[in-house]
Design a protein around this motif. Structure first.
Motif, short mmCIF file in Angstrom:
data_model
loop_
_atom_site.label_atom_id
_atom_site.label_comp_id
_atom_site.label_asym_id
_atom_site.label_seq_id
_atom_site.Cartn_x
_atom_site.Cartn_y
_atom_site.Cartn_z
N UNK A 156 0.87 -1.13 -0.10
CA UNK A 156 -0.07 0.14 0.02
C UNK A 156 0.97 1.24 0.19
N UNK A 157 1.87 1.24 0.76
CA UNK A 157 2.87 2.41 0.97
C UNK A 157 3.56 2.60 -0.57
N UNK A 158 4.16 1.57 -1.08
CA UNK A 158 4.78 1.74 -2.34
C UNK A 158 3.91 2.06 -3.43
N UNK A 159 2.93 1.41 -3.45
CA UNK A 159 1.86 1.52 -4.70
C UNK A 159 2.55 1.28 -5.81
N UNK A 160 3.18 0.10 -5.99
CA UNK A 160 3.65 -0.40 -7.30
C UNK A 160 2.75 -0.45 -8.26
N UNK A 161 3.19 -0.36 -9.71
CA UNK A 161 2.39 -0.62 -10.76
C UNK A 161 2.46 -2.21 -11.03
N UNK A 162 3.75 -2.91 -10.78
CA UNK A 162 3.84 -4.05 -11.10
C UNK A 162 4.75 -4.70 -9.96
N UNK A 163 3.99 -5.76 -9.27
CA UNK A 163 4.69 -6.67 -8.19
C UNK A 163 5.29 -8.03 -8.79
N UNK A 164 6.38 -7.98 -8.66
CA UNK A 164 7.07 -9.27 -9.54
C UNK A 164 7.02 -10.51 -8.34
N UNK A 165 6.73 -11.58 -8.77
CA UNK A 165 6.95 -12.85 -7.88
C UNK A 165 7.52 -13.91 -8.82
N UNK A 166 8.16 -14.69 -8.12
CA UNK A 166 9.03 -15.78 -8.71
C UNK A 166 7.85 -16.97 -9.44
N UNK A 167 7.29 -16.76 -10.47
CA UNK A 167 6.69 -17.76 -11.04
C UNK A 167 7.04 -17.80 -12.49
N UNK A 168 7.35 -19.17 -13.20
CA UNK A 168 7.82 -19.15 -14.58
C UNK A 168 7.60 -20.47 -15.16
N UNK A 169 7.13 -20.46 -16.26
CA UNK A 169 6.74 -21.90 -16.76
C UNK A 169 7.87 -22.22 -17.69
N UNK A 170 9.03 -21.40 -17.93
CA UNK A 170 10.33 -21.98 -18.65
C UNK A 170 11.40 -22.14 -17.95
N UNK A 171 11.61 -21.42 -16.83
CA UNK A 171 12.74 -21.36 -15.88
C UNK A 171 12.56 -21.99 -14.44
N UNK A 172 13.01 -23.09 -13.96
CA UNK A 172 12.94 -23.51 -12.81
C UNK A 172 13.44 -22.75 -11.66
N UNK A 173 14.48 -22.01 -11.92
CA UNK A 173 15.13 -21.20 -11.11
C UNK A 173 14.38 -19.63 -10.75
N UNK A 174 13.34 -19.75 -11.59
CA UNK A 174 12.66 -18.45 -11.54
C UNK A 174 11.10 -18.69 -11.00
N UNK A 175 10.72 -20.07 -10.68
CA UNK A 175 9.48 -20.52 -10.60
C UNK A 175 9.44 -21.04 -9.10
N UNK A 176 9.96 -20.40 -8.15
CA UNK A 176 10.20 -20.83 -6.59
C UNK A 176 9.17 -20.16 -5.68
N UNK A 177 8.27 -19.54 -6.13
CA UNK A 177 7.09 -19.30 -5.30
C UNK A 177 6.05 -20.58 -5.31
N UNK A 178 6.01 -20.90 -3.85
CA UNK A 178 5.18 -22.44 -4.03
C UNK A 178 3.67 -21.79 -4.18
N UNK A 179 2.94 -22.94 -4.41
CA UNK A 179 1.48 -22.75 -4.48
C UNK A 179 0.57 -22.18 -3.30
N UNK A 180 1.20 -22.65 -1.99
CA UNK A 180 0.57 -22.24 -0.86
C UNK A 180 0.76 -20.62 -0.54
#
Length: 436
Positions: free
Chosen positions: A126-150
């Protein structure tokens, strides 16, 4: 453990405590000097890296202090891009190195720690009010796909309407993992030197007793040597043999040596190794070749020396194709076209190496994908990155009755504004092992 001395070709012992100081200094420098540019390139305003103990995002350990060997409970790092650079905050039960502590759960009397933790994340957003919030999900790169489902579900629930701003941080995560500081590249010179020294010792009478030792014996000696030196191997070393009268075999769409790993090493054998070590959070990946002299020989047969020279030419055409901005698939296609025109029969299957052995970044072929690698091969090459230049050539050896030899090479290289540089040099001559 190892660190580069003032001469980057030398390695010297370094105590674990000093290693930690070096790694933490690198992390601070990377957060200050690299991350703002990488976030801008990816168009990410806020990067959330989230992991739980024993289920860490692959990116998370590269952001934690050296004394943190894993996440603690749930560890959430929030990296916000602003006009002043990047603000790095930790929403964690424990202090996280140089990250600004953003949560004091002991002050939230009567509120479950997990709920309070997510509430703090919501306040940061809320304080940062970012336009784009990046999270580590990726269909192509396992190393960029570390955010678990939960964790993904809990984050979305905590953010409420801000969840619509979540986006894949694939570009940012890969950029962070693949980009190296100049000092890290200097250290990789030393780590590759150490790997080369261990291989030279392994392919010597100090280790190989011709007529008694097996390739498997040598492989296990290499792994033990790494342990004795205080460095880790990130995969089990392999040592293989090629021998006159035992042709290559077709297996899984490629040609491979047919001599068993437990065969006794004999005069006239061609030895090959594949080894990788880890130290200071960085990795190497190296393949080298040796020849066991027959009685009366002072050098390897001309056909084997020609195979080594062909392998070096294959390296040359591949590095010449490694132009920043080209994709891995474009580099592969250019290298293979030039090699074919030069009469070289070979394959290219090079990959980034850094925080991980098979690291983040563009794939330049795979041993079973010589027409391109969908997804990973479509990523462009960037400056200040490091690769394992891995390839092979197939060459008939007249002294072996025209039998084809597979000469496989792998060598660390850096790609900077100065061009491609071999880390501690490359092998251009076969290592010679006396036959008696």
């Amino acid at each position: 453990m190892t660190l580069v001395a003032p001469d980057p070709t030398r390695t010297v012992p370094l105590p674990l405590r000093e290693q930690a100081d070096v790694r933490d200094r690198w992390l601070t420098q990377r957060l200050l000097d690299l991350l703002p540019t990488l976030m801008d390139r990816a168009g990410i305003d806020l990067w959330l890296v989230i992991g739980r103990e024993y289920n860490e995002d692959p990116v998370l350990p590269t952001l934690l202090p050296a004394t943190w060997l894993s996440a603690r409970r749930r560890t959430i790092l929030a990296l916000h891009r602003s006009d002043d650079g990047v603000t790095a905050a930790a929403v964690s039960r424990y202090p996280v190195g140089q990250f600004v502590p953003a949560w004091s759960p002991d002050e939230d009397a009567g509120v479950p720690a997990e709920e309070s933790q997510w509430a703090v994340v919501r306040r940061i957003v809320e304080q940062a009010d970012p336009r784009r919030i990046g999270v580590d999900v990726s269909a192509e790169f396992a190393l960029a796909d570390g955010l678990s489902h939960t964790e993904h579900e809990l984050l979305g629930a905590a953010l409420g309407p801000y969840a619509d701003r979540l986006t894949s941080a694939e570009e940012l995560a890969i950029g962070w993992l693949e980009t190296r500081l100049p000092e890290e590249i200097a250290v990789l010179h030393g780590l590759n030197r150490l790997a080369h020294e261990v291989i030279a010792e392994a392919f010597s009478p100090a280790v190989v007793t011709v007529g008694a030792s097996t390739a498997l014996d040598v492989a296990w000696w290499i792994r033990q040597r790494f342990a004795d030196l205080g460095v880790d191997g990130w995969f089990q070393p392999t040592v293989g043999l090629q021998r006159a009268g035992v042709p290559l075999v077709e297996e899984r769409g490629t040609t491979l040596p047919a001599v068993p790993y437990d065969a006794v090493i004999e005069p006239g054998d061609l030895l090959h190794c594949d080894v990788g070590l880890s130290s200071l959070g960085l990795n190497t990946d190296t393949q080298r070749n040796a020849y066991v002299l027959r009685p009366g020989e002072t050098e390897a047969p001309a056909g084997l020396r020609a195979a080594m020279a062909a392998g070096n030419r294959m390296q040359d055409v591949t590095t010449a194709a490694m132009v920043p901005g080209r994709t891995g698939n474009e580099v592969l296609a250019a290298a293979r076209a030039t090699a074919a025109a030069a009469g070289l029969d070979g394959d290219v299957y090079s990959h980034p190496v850094g925080y991980h052995g098979h690291a983040a970044g563009p794939a330049i072929g795979m041993w079973d994908a010589q027409t391109g690698v969908p997804g990973a091969g479509d990523r462009p090459l960037h400056l200040d990155t490091v690769y394992a230049l891995e390839l092979c050539v197939r060459t008939p050896v007249p002294e072996w009755g025209g039998q084809t030899v597979r000469m496989a090479l792998e060598q660390g290289i850096s790609l900077t504004a100065a061009g491609v540089e071999y880390l501690d040099g490359r092998q251009t001559e076969l290592i010679l092992i006396p036959g008696a």
